[in-house]
Structures are given as structure tokens and as C-alpha cells.
Design a protein around this motif. Structure first.
Motif, PDB file in Angstrom:
ATOM      1  N   THR A  49      -2.916  -2.011  -2.216  1.00  0.00           N
ATOM      2  CA  THR A  49      -1.685  -1.850  -3.013  1.00  0.00           C
ATOM      3  C   THR A  49      -1.496  -0.384  -3.390  1.00  0.00           C
ATOM      4  O   THR A  49      -0.370   0.135  -3.373  1.00  0.00           O
ATOM      5  N   ASN A  72       1.784   1.790  -2.491  1.00  0.00           N
ATOM      6  CA  ASN A  72       2.581   2.434  -3.538  1.00  0.00           C
ATOM      7  C   ASN A  72       2.630   3.946  -3.357  1.00  0.00           C
ATOM      8  O   ASN A  72       3.658   4.577  -3.604  1.00  0.00           O
ATOM      9  N   LYS A 111       5.164   4.741  -0.758  1.00  0.00           N
ATOM     10  CA  LYS A 111       6.536   4.508  -1.257  1.00  0.00           C
ATOM     11  C   LYS A 111       7.030   5.683  -2.080  1.00  0.00           C
ATOM     12  O   LYS A 111       8.164   6.130  -1.942  1.00  0.00           O
TER      13      LYS A 111
END
Ligand code: 13P
Ligand code: SF4
Length: 320
Positions: free
Chosen positions: A228, A232, A235
Motif C-alpha cells: 500500500t 500511495n 500516486k
């Protein structure tokens, strides 16, 4: 401990719209499908929740569904069962193990731990229920540093089973950890030499790495974190190109979230791209459908073992 695997006749499923059938069974069973980022993209796309190990155990702890279908590997489904003794927990293929869990059997870990009676045992969630039951606190790659930092500095720590994550934590926290010598067969395959060559061809690319990678690979990373965390980072980063040193299943969510960016799997020795986890990839749409239709293979655990394994998981959830 675990019901025998049910394979079914996969060929006879060819005429079915598996996506539709799985959605129907999900409604009928009041089931939730939890998937790890390393699953095939079609499984990720129909799951109710896709996440890293910590998020998946948090979802398992919080769900009100009657049935948990775990699209992941055995230690993850076991964790869901430890948290939900009264729910039916299904794993599409019981052979979906993990080299870290398999490389740290309880009969060897018990005497290892006994050699260090003054050490607190922090175990990575990638271990069997038996090893969890021999541990004081469980951690994942996303909360390991936070958990180690909460342990008083004078308290010696034994960390199992991933030596690479352990070494990374030693570097980050400055703590001395007694390590079990385990490793992930996927993350250990990434080659420093091939990575350096790839970086020369893509000088603008950021290197994102999972802490299960060896130190020689992590040295070249611009970011180290859980699946994760890696997603992230990609992103929010202004960069457009990334070399990703973790299992290639994560690329599906990265490409979905950032279609304008380029993601390249980190290479193994000789430039081979060998970043697929053979355990994770045992799960297929067909097996997912069959396990829901047949309500097996199901995870079963001895109650006394479950209760002992629960304590260190609860501690982790409290300390996260
Ligand atoms: P995370 O998803 O917690 O980063 O773990 C990766 C892993 O190896 C799961 O098997
Ligand atoms: Fe285990 Fe590595 Fe596969 Fe994750 S990627 S399940 S740590 S073998």
C-alpha cells in the motif's frame, strides 16, 4: 487442522460467466471477498477490498459478513480465521503457502526462541498460526517500524521470520534484532546488478521497493514500504516513471490509479522478470468460484492454538 483441498472439474466451468456467478454466490452467502495486491488482476477487480496484509487483517477484524473468502495465501486466511472463529473462512487453494512461513516451522522456531528467554518475540505476519502462537507481537511491513519503536530500548528483541525486513528495521530504528534467517523467494530474486543497469537506461525512474528485498537492492530504492505504501507513493509522486521491486500483481492497481505513468518490474539476475509469487498465483477465478460454491476448502484451527495466536495479533492491531 485444515480440510482437504477441493479442486473440482475446472474444465466443466468453461461455459459459466464466473464473474456473475461469484457475484451471485457472494450475495447468497453474505460473503466478503478480500484480496491481496499480488492476486491476478481479474480477482482484484471483483474483490470487495484489495489491500496490504495489515489492511486485510483490519478488514477481516471488522467485517459483518458471514463468510470471508480470502484471495491470498494461507497465513492471511489463517489470520482472518483467528480473528473470526465463528465465521466460515475460505481459501481458493490450500496449497497457497509462503516461503517465509514455510521456512520457519514451529518445531524449529520453538527451540530457537527458547535460546533467548529474555527476548520479546516480534513476528512478521507471514508465518503460521503455530509460530504466531509462539510470538508476543505480530507486525506487517507497514507497521513493523512503529511497533519496534514502541518496545523499550533496553528490551532485547527476536525478529522472525524475514531476515531482510529485520535488517531494514535495524537500520531504520538503530535497534539490534536477533534474526531468524528466513526470506521471501520472490523478493530475494531481484538483482542489484540488473537493477543498476535498468536504472542507467531509465535515469528518471524512481525505485520503489518492498522491505522483503535484500539490503543490496534496498540501497538503490527512493522509497521502501509495504504494498500500500508503494502504491500511495506512486500516486502522490510527481515522477512519471517507476521501477517496482515487489511482486508484479501490484502493478495492476498502480496502472489503474496512474494510467499516465510508467511502471517497470524490477529485474532478476540476467534481466529476467521473475517477480510473480507462485503461491499467490495458485488462486484463480475458477478456484475462487468453486470454493464459494462448495463452501470449501475452509480454514479450521484448534481452539486452544487460535486463542494463543490471537493475543499477538490483537497486540499488533492495538499498536498500529
Ligand atoms: P504487504 O502487502 O503487507 O506489503 O506484504 C507483502 C507480502 O509479501 C504479502 O505476502
Ligand atoms: Fe510469501 Fe513472498 Fe509470496 Fe509474499 S510474495 S506470499 S512473502 S512467498
Amino acid at each position: 487442522m485444515i480440510a482437504p483441498a477441493q479442486t473440482g472439474n475446472l474444465a466443466s466451468l468453461a461455459h459459466l460467466d464466473l464473474e456473475q456467478e461469484i457475484a451471485r454466490l457472494k450475495r447468497e452467502m453474505n460473503a466478503v471477498i478480500l484480496a491481496h495486491y499480488y492476486q491476478d488482476s481479474e480477482i482484484q477487480d471483483l474483490a470487495d477490498f484489495v489491500g496490504d496484509s495489515l489492511q486485510l487483517s483490519q478488514q477481516a477484524a471488522a467485517t459483518s459478513a458471514d463468510v470471508i473468502v480470502f484471495a491470498g495465501v494461507l497465513f492471511m486466511a489463517e489470520t482472518a480465521k483467528i480473528l473470526n472463529p465463528d465465521k466460515l473462512v475460505l481459501l481458493p487453494d490450500l496449497k497457497a503457502g509462503c516461503s517465509l512461513a514455510d521456512g520457519c516451522p514451529a518445531h524449529l522456531f520453538r527451540p530457537f526462541r527458547a535460546r533467548y528467554p529474555d527476548h520479546i518475540v516480534v513476528s512478521y505476519i507471514n508465518c503460521s498460526a503455530e509460530v504466531k502462537a509462539l510470538s508476543d507481537i505480530i507486525c506487517t511491513s507497514s507497521n513493523a517500524e512503529k511497533i519496534i519503536r514502541q518496545i523499550p530500548p533496553e528490551q532485547p528483541i527476536l525478529f522472525a521470520p524475514d531476515q531482510h525486513l529485520g535488517r531494514y528495521l535495524m537500520k531504520k530504528t538503530g535497534r539490534e534484532l536477533r534474526l531468524w534467517p528466513g526470506s521471501c523467494m520472490v523478493h530475494e530474486m531481484f538483482s542489484e546488478r540488473s537493477l543498476v543497469q535498468l536504472k542507467q537506461r531509465h535515469p528518471q525512474a524512481m525505485v520503489l521497493a518492498h522491505p522483503e528485498c535484500a539490503e543490496a537492492v534496498l540501497r538503490h530504492a527512493d522509497y521502501v514500504g509495504s504494498t500500500t505504501g508503494i502504491l500511495n507513493y506512486a500516486k502522490q509522486s510527481p515522477a512519471n516513471e517507476f521501477i517496482v521491486a515487489t511482486e508484479s500483481g501490484i502493478l495492476h492497481q498502480m496502472e489503474k490509479a496512474c494510467p499516465e505513468k510508467t511502471f517497470i518490474s524490477a529485474p532478476g539476475e540476467g534481466g529476467c522478470v521473475c517477480s510473480e509469487c507462485p503461491h499467490m498465483k495458485l488462486n484463480t477465478m475458477e478456484k475462487l468460484y468453486l470454493c464459494m460454491k462448495n463452501r470449501k476448502p475452509e480454514i479450521t484451527l484448534d481452539e486452544e492454538l487460535r486463542q494463543r495466536a490471537l493475543q499477538p495479533i490483537v497486540r499488533m492491531l492495538e499498536m498500529s
